[in-house]
Design a protein around this motif. Structure first.
Motif, PDB file in Angstrom:
ATOM      1  N   LEU A   1      19.760 -13.597  -7.503  1.00 56.71           N
ATOM      2  CA  LEU A   1      20.315 -14.653  -8.363  1.00 56.71           C
ATOM      3  C   LEU A   1      21.042 -15.720  -7.542  1.00 56.71           C
ATOM      4  O   LEU A   1      20.880 -16.926  -7.794  1.00 56.71           O
ATOM      5  CB  LEU A   1      21.261 -14.048  -9.396  1.00 56.71           C
ATOM      6  N   LEU A   2      21.842 -15.289  -6.576  1.00 56.06           N
ATOM      7  CA  LEU A   2      22.574 -16.242  -5.750  1.00 56.06           C
ATOM      8  C   LEU A   2      21.628 -17.112  -4.925  1.00 56.06           C
ATOM      9  O   LEU A   2      21.816 -18.329  -4.816  1.00 56.06           O
ATOM     10  CB  LEU A   2      23.558 -15.511  -4.831  1.00 56.06           C
ATOM     11  N   ILE A   3      20.600 -16.490  -4.339  1.00 54.93           N
ATOM     12  CA  ILE A   3      19.661 -17.242  -3.506  1.00 54.93           C
ATOM     13  C   ILE A   3      18.867 -18.230  -4.351  1.00 54.93           C
ATOM     14  O   ILE A   3      18.698 -19.397  -3.968  1.00 54.93           O
ATOM     15  CB  ILE A   3      18.745 -16.279  -2.725  1.00 54.93           C
ATOM     16  N   ILE A   4      18.396 -17.803  -5.500  1.00 55.38           N
ATOM     17  CA  ILE A   4      17.664 -18.720  -6.383  1.00 55.38           C
ATOM     18  C   ILE A   4      18.581 -19.869  -6.819  1.00 55.38           C
ATOM     19  O   ILE A   4      18.172 -21.030  -6.843  1.00 55.38           O
ATOM     20  CB  ILE A   4      17.071 -17.965  -7.585  1.00 55.38           C
TER      21      ILE A   4
ATOM     22  N   VAL B   1      28.093 -20.468  -2.085  1.00 53.90           N
ATOM     23  CA  VAL B   1      27.049 -19.474  -2.372  1.00 53.90           C
ATOM     24  C   VAL B   1      26.405 -19.022  -1.068  1.00 53.90           C
ATOM     25  O   VAL B   1      26.151 -17.824  -0.867  1.00 53.90           O
ATOM     26  CB  VAL B   1      26.010 -20.025  -3.369  1.00 53.90           C
ATOM     27  N   GLY B   2      26.154 -19.958  -0.159  1.00 53.01           N
ATOM     28  CA  GLY B   2      25.557 -19.602   1.130  1.00 53.01           C
ATOM     29  C   GLY B   2      26.410 -18.626   1.915  1.00 53.01           C
ATOM     30  O   GLY B   2      25.907 -17.641   2.471  1.00 53.01           O
ATOM     31  N   ILE B   3      27.708 -18.874   1.965  1.00 55.15           N
ATOM     32  CA  ILE B   3      28.612 -17.964   2.682  1.00 55.15           C
ATOM     33  C   ILE B   3      28.680 -16.617   1.971  1.00 55.15           C
ATOM     34  O   ILE B   3      28.722 -15.558   2.606  1.00 55.15           O
ATOM     35  CB  ILE B   3      30.017 -18.593   2.835  1.00 55.15           C
ATOM     36  N   THR B   4      28.645 -16.632   0.646  1.00 50.70           N
ATOM     37  CA  THR B   4      28.626 -15.375  -0.112  1.00 50.70           C
ATOM     38  C   THR B   4      27.356 -14.594   0.196  1.00 50.70           C
ATOM     39  O   THR B   4      27.405 -13.372   0.421  1.00 50.70           O
ATOM     40  CB  THR B   4      28.747 -15.656  -1.625  1.00 50.70           C
ATOM     41  N   VAL B   5      26.217 -15.276   0.234  1.00 47.28           N
ATOM     42  CA  VAL B   5      24.952 -14.626   0.574  1.00 47.28           C
ATOM     43  C   VAL B   5      25.024 -14.045   1.984  1.00 47.28           C
ATOM     44  O   VAL B   5      24.580 -12.910   2.221  1.00 47.28           O
ATOM     45  CB  VAL B   5      23.763 -15.612   0.431  1.00 47.28           C
ATOM     46  N   LEU B   6      25.590 -14.786   2.916  1.00 47.00           N
ATOM     47  CA  LEU B   6      25.733 -14.295   4.287  1.00 47.00           C
ATOM     48  C   LEU B   6      26.555 -13.004   4.327  1.00 47.00           C
ATOM     49  O   LEU B   6      26.160 -12.018   4.958  1.00 47.00           O
ATOM     50  CB  LEU B   6      26.383 -15.372   5.171  1.00 47.00           C
TER      51      LEU B   6
ATOM     52  N   GLY C   1      10.577 -22.004   4.003  1.00 53.95           N
ATOM     53  CA  GLY C   1       9.940 -20.743   4.391  1.00 53.95           C
ATOM     54  C   GLY C   1      10.391 -19.601   3.500  1.00 53.95           C
ATOM     55  O   GLY C   1       9.577 -18.751   3.095  1.00 53.95           O
ATOM     56  N   LEU C   2      11.680 -19.594   3.158  1.00 50.06           N
ATOM     57  CA  LEU C   2      12.197 -18.565   2.262  1.00 50.06           C
ATOM     58  C   LEU C   2      11.564 -18.677   0.882  1.00 50.06           C
ATOM     59  O   LEU C   2      11.203 -17.657   0.285  1.00 50.06           O
ATOM     60  CB  LEU C   2      13.723 -18.653   2.150  1.00 50.06           C
ATOM     61  N   ILE C   3      11.421 -19.885   0.383  1.00 44.66           N
ATOM     62  CA  ILE C   3      10.782 -20.072  -0.924  1.00 44.66           C
ATOM     63  C   ILE C   3       9.373 -19.473  -0.898  1.00 44.66           C
ATOM     64  O   ILE C   3       8.982 -18.741  -1.818  1.00 44.66           O
ATOM     65  CB  ILE C   3      10.752 -21.560  -1.319  1.00 44.66           C
ATOM     66  N   ALA C   4       8.618 -19.748   0.156  1.00 39.55           N
ATOM     67  CA  ALA C   4       7.258 -19.210   0.262  1.00 39.55           C
ATOM     68  C   ALA C   4       7.284 -17.677   0.310  1.00 39.55           C
ATOM     69  O   ALA C   4       6.482 -17.014  -0.358  1.00 39.55           O
ATOM     70  CB  ALA C   4       6.565 -19.777   1.500  1.00 39.55           C
ATOM     71  N   LEU C   5       8.211 -17.119   1.082  1.00 38.17           N
ATOM     72  CA  LEU C   5       8.321 -15.651   1.160  1.00 38.17           C
ATOM     73  C   LEU C   5       8.728 -15.052  -0.174  1.00 38.17           C
ATOM     74  O   LEU C   5       8.228 -13.985  -0.551  1.00 38.17           O
ATOM     75  CB  LEU C   5       9.343 -15.257   2.225  1.00 38.17           C
ATOM     76  N   LEU C   6       9.632 -15.706  -0.882  1.00 35.75           N
ATOM     77  CA  LEU C   6      10.054 -15.193  -2.188  1.00 35.75           C
ATOM     78  C   LEU C   6       8.898 -15.201  -3.184  1.00 35.75           C
ATOM     79  O   LEU C   6       8.734 -14.247  -3.946  1.00 35.75           O
ATOM     80  CB  LEU C   6      11.231 -16.003  -2.733  1.00 35.75           C
ATOM     81  N   VAL C   7       8.107 -16.251  -3.161  1.00 39.69           N
ATOM     82  CA  VAL C   7       6.939 -16.305  -4.042  1.00 39.69           C
ATOM     83  C   VAL C   7       5.989 -15.156  -3.696  1.00 39.69           C
ATOM     84  O   VAL C   7       5.498 -14.449  -4.588  1.00 39.69           O
ATOM     85  CB  VAL C   7       6.234 -17.684  -3.953  1.00 39.69           C
ATOM     86  N   ALA C   8       5.744 -14.934  -2.409  1.00 41.55           N
ATOM     87  CA  ALA C   8       4.862 -13.838  -1.989  1.00 41.55           C
ATOM     88  C   ALA C   8       5.461 -12.478  -2.363  1.00 41.55           C
ATOM     89  O   ALA C   8       4.737 -11.576  -2.803  1.00 41.55           O
ATOM     90  CB  ALA C   8       4.611 -13.916  -0.486  1.00 41.55           C
ATOM     91  N   HIS C   9       6.766 -12.338  -2.204  1.00 43.28           N
ATOM     92  CA  HIS C   9       7.466 -11.087  -2.530  1.00 43.28           C
ATOM     93  C   HIS C   9       7.335 -10.763  -4.021  1.00 43.28           C
ATOM     94  O   HIS C   9       6.981  -9.643  -4.400  1.00 43.28           O
ATOM     95  CB  HIS C   9       8.938 -11.231  -2.126  1.00 43.28           C
ATOM     96  N   VAL C  10       7.599 -11.753  -4.857  1.00 44.26           N
ATOM     97  CA  VAL C  10       7.491 -11.559  -6.304  1.00 44.26           C
ATOM     98  C   VAL C  10       6.040 -11.300  -6.695  1.00 44.26           C
ATOM     99  O   VAL C  10       5.746 -10.405  -7.506  1.00 44.26           O
ATOM    100  CB  VAL C  10       8.082 -12.768  -7.063  1.00 44.26           C
TER     101      VAL C  10
END
Length: 182
Positions: free
Chosen positions: A20-23, A51-56, A147-156
């Motif tokens: 949720l945070l990353i999206i 949000v970025g620091i929280t994700v980290l 790149g993360l967006i592409a990986l997330l699409v592939a992951h889902v």
């Protein structure tokens, strides 16, 4: 190795909270990209940083937890190439969960804008102010994010393929209180 067929509850909670945070961070990042400078854009930039620091921080917790509570084994029936792809995808996701927030934090410092977490806690600058470096880091941050967006699409897509087509328990073991498909 985890002999349970499911992930631990904390692993599941961290997974979905971070999803949720990353999206959210991606959505805010994309929406503020073309905005002209305004109080709203500054507010969005700060939310994006927080949000970025929280994700980290959560990525660090998640990695430490994963070392303690190993994930369940993949099904033995899974082809070797899918097992390899799953491991590679998870490794890349972890790398990006660290690299993207760190590149954003460094970019902010290089551009001369400190990161003050939640508006309360000033974080140290990772690099000295340097506009050229800031521009380079902005490009790196953007490229890694796409790149993360592409990986997330592939992951889902992979998770849905396993759930809807293969009808195995790959997805259901990461869902809260989910039963195996019939």
């Amino acid at each position: 190795m985890n002999t349970s067929p499911r992930y631990h509850g904390l692993s599941i909670a961290l997974h979905w909270l971070m999803a949720l945070l990353i999206i959210g961070a991606i959505g805010v990042g994309l929406s503020m990209g073309e905005m002209s400078l305004s109080p709203l854009k500054i507010k969005l930039i700060n939310w994006h940083k927080w949000v970025g620091i929280t994700v980290l921080g959560l990525a660090a917790v998640r990695l430490l937890w994963r070392m303690y509570a190993r994930p369940p084994a993949l099904p033995a029936t899974l082809p070797a190439w899918q097992t390899g792809a799953a491991h590679a995808m998870h490794l890349l996701l972890y790398v990006l969960m660290f690299a993207i927030p760190l590149s954003g934090w460094a970019m902010s410092a290089a551009k001369g804008f400190p990161v003050v977490y939640l508006g309360l806690f000033p974080l140290p600058d990772l690099v000295a102010p340097d506009e050229a470096l800031g521009d380079t880091l902005a490009d790196v941050h953007s490229a890694l994010s796409y790149g993360l967006i592409a990986l997330l699409v592939a992951h889902v897509a992979a998770a849905l393929k396993h759930h809807l087509i293969d009808r195995d328990d790959i997805l259901s073991r990461m869902l809260p209180a989910c039963r195996r498909p019939r």
